[in-house]
Scaffold this active site. Structure first.
Site, PDB file in Angstrom:
ATOM      1  N   LYS A  97       0.861  -1.192   0.000  1.00  0.00           N
ATOM      2  CA  LYS A  97       0.000   0.000   0.000  1.00  0.00           C
ATOM      3  C   LYS A  97       0.892   1.235   0.000  1.00  0.00           C
ATOM      4  CE  LYS A  97      -3.780   2.037   2.772  1.00  0.00           C
ATOM      5  NZ  LYS A  97      -4.659   1.850   3.951  1.00  0.00           N
ATOM      6  N   SER A 146      -9.566   2.002   3.216  1.00  0.00           N
ATOM      7  CA  SER A 146      -8.704   2.743   2.310  1.00  0.00           C
ATOM      8  C   SER A 146      -7.681   1.902   1.561  1.00  0.00           C
ATOM      9  CB  SER A 146      -7.963   3.815   3.102  1.00  0.00           C
ATOM     10  OG  SER A 146      -7.057   3.216   4.020  1.00  0.00           O
ATOM     11  N   SER A 199      -9.741  -0.147   7.431  1.00  0.00           N
ATOM     12  CA  SER A 199      -9.236  -0.017   6.059  1.00  0.00           C
ATOM     13  C   SER A 199      -8.592  -1.267   5.466  1.00  0.00           C
ATOM     14  CB  SER A 199      -8.246   1.134   5.981  1.00  0.00           C
ATOM     15  OG  SER A 199      -8.918   2.354   6.102  1.00  0.00           O
TER      16      SER A 199
END
Lengths: 461, 88
Positions: A78, A153, A177
């Site tokens: 990420k 997210s 997330s």
């Protein structure tokens, strides 16, 4: 098909000499290049660097030097997690010039374990503002239906796994997330116990709520990735098991599971499809020999209010300078969310932290009677990605936030498909640092149900 | 006073009351806006105030809503979690 292989299958393939890191890497790169222009899982990927690492891994394997189960296994990171020499964009204009000097602790651990870094995955801006269409990078799309939200997210992590671009990905989780994209994309995703995995080199959203965790298509792969990630642990008082895969085959017979029904039936009302899938999950656990009974925790609203105050205050502390000097560089959604903290006082923050202590005590008390908790994840399947107000509304309809506040480990596992063909998901929550039992129950559920073996068909260009 | 004129007066009275209520709400909204602007300036957000006044208003109202929904602990002397630890 190489793109749906699990880590165990990859390792076995390497050991048997019927698969090589280079062949796997080439197959995945080809798939990414063919489909990612539509799905936007990656912010940055580097074909040459991935192939170099694959060749290096292959050479070592041929020389009989395996570094373990992740040797030669592709992983996506990420893009809020530092990789030395690369931009950590946080999916934001604000961070465009930020080049990481060194690897985050988790990235170092993965490199030491022989994993192949495929690149940086998209997210909601600063892990809070998304899906946003006013940023230089487009939001990731859901492989189960390209018009739908992949959750966030850690949206690129969810998309890359569900699309068969990668077998493993890292996510972060401050209010759900990891578990939200795991739910929306039909994956396994673990928010580990707070402090089990190092946050060093990970751009913070709210330090006391942030967790770094593993995401994969199966619980076993989550456990294998956690084995490496937990080597970075700062929680020295809790001994780690030799492997988080230790009890995956033990089943759930005799385990006591507390079903937190009031989260989705009273505190908020989940979509009937979600409720039905949860009831079916209870039956699966019972049929496997677990005891399942209802249990009562404080309301979702009590957890949510304290978590929001803390998130706003800590997020403001991180972003205040940039919001003062260059507010125009944020997407509207994250600007609106992060500015909230300017209107929260120090006293509010302290009181929220006091309340947090009480809520933790109550969850710990509940664990006196049970080994695990079972709760809803998202209260409905993924909404359309172009319906931003619906994305905002549905994000709050979930039962993930309580365990960011309390720090308990929480695992998302797919438990159905909606009538529209979108994944549904449940959560299992464990005692602090008891990821072994949590993963054991997740694996037992997975093996007793067909969901983890289902994959979406990608659109062809 | 005739019945008709009394009715007319009472209608006028209600209309005045409505008008006053509207003005009072407008005053409150204007005051709230001024308060938000003051707080934003105190937080050093002049640039955001100039360029994104709507975002600031939305953020302030969201924060207010969250604060209102938050019920503080009954023990206001409890130590926060995590507690302070000395650094070696």
């Amino acid at each position: 098909m190489k793109h749906w292989m699990t880590v165990s299958q990859i390792s076995c393939g390497y050991a048997a000499g019927i698969l090589s890191p280079v062949a796997l890497t080439e197959a995945l790169l080809e798939r990414i290049e063919a489909h990612d222009p539509q799905y936007h899982a990656f912010i940055h990927f580097d074909r040459t660097a991935a192939l170099d690492q694959a060749m290096h891994a292959e050479k070592a394997l041929r020389a009989g030097r395996s570094l373990g189960p992740l040797h030669g296994v592709p992983v996506g990171i990420k893009d809020i997690i530092d990789m030395a020499g690369q931009t950590t964009s946080c999916h934001s204009v604000v961070m465009r010039a930020h080049i990481a000097r060194e690897d985050a602790c988790v990235v170092s651990a993965l490199r030491a374990a022989g994993a192949i870094m495929f690149g940086k995955l998209s997210l909601h801006e600063f892990a809070i503002g998304g899906p946003s269409f006013d940023l230089p990078f487009p939001p990731a799309r859901n492989p189960w239906n390209i018009n739908h939200h992949p959750g966030g997210s850690s949206s690129g992590s969810g998309t890359a796994l569900a699309a068969g671009f990668l077998p493993l990905a890292l996510g972060t989780d401050t209010g759900g997330s990891i578990r939200h994209p795991a739910a929306a994309c039909g994956l396994a995703g673990l928010k580990p116990t707070y402090d089990l995995v190092s946050r060093r080199g990970v751009y913070p959203l709210a330090m006391s709520l942030d967790h770094v965790g593993p995401m994969a298509r199966t619980v076993e792969d989550v456990a294998l990735l956690l084995d490496v990630m937990a080597r970075t642990s700062s929680a020295v008082t809790h001994p780690r098991p030799l492997s988080y895969t230790r009890d995956l085959k033990l089943g759930v017979k005799g385990l006591r599971i507390g079903f937190v029904r009031h989260f989705h039936e009273q505190d908020d009302i989940a979509d009937p499809e979600v409720t039905h899938a949860l009831e079916q999950a209870c039956e699966v656990f019972r049929s496997l020999g677990a005891e399942v009974h209802d249990i009562h925790l404080p309301s979702l609203q009590a957890f949510g209010a304290a978590q929001k105050v803390i998130l706003m205050a800590e997020g403001w502390a991180v972003h205040a300078r940039n919001l003062r000097e260059r507010p125009e560089d944020y997407a509207q959604m994250s600007r609106r969310k992060l500015l909230c903290g300017a209107f929260i006082g120090g006293g509010d923050y302290v009181q929220a932290m006091q309340s947090r202590g009480e809520l933790i005590d109550k969850v710990n008390q509940a664990f006196g009677d049970v080994d695990l908790l079972l709760a809803a994840n998202s209260f409905e399947a993924a909404c359309r990605i172009d319906d931003v107000s619906e994305a905002v509304r549905t994000y709050t309809r979930q039962a993930r936030v309580p365990f960011n506040l309390t720090g308990h480990p929480a695992l998302a596992v797919m438990n159905g498909l909606s009538q529209a063909g979108l994944p549904l998901s449940l959560q299992l929550i464990g005692k602090n640092f008891d990821e072994v039992t949590l993963l054991r129950a997740g694996a037992a559920f997975e093996q007793a149900t067909p969901w983890h073996s289902m994959h979406p068909e990608l659109l062809t260009t | 006073m005739s019945e008709q004129s009394s009715f007319k007066n009472s209608k006028t009275h209600v209309a005045h009351q409505n008008q006053n209520a509207k003005e009072s709400l407008a005053d409150q909204a204007a005051q709230e806006l001024l308060d938000i602007q003051t707080l934003a300036r105190m937080a050093g957000l002049e640039r955001a105030l100039e360029r994104f006044p709507d975002d600031l208003q939305i953020a302030a109202r969201t924060a207010l809503k969250v604060r209102a929904s938050f019920k503080a602990s009954s023990d206001n002397t409890a130590e926060v979690w995590p507690v302070m630890r000395v650094k070696s």
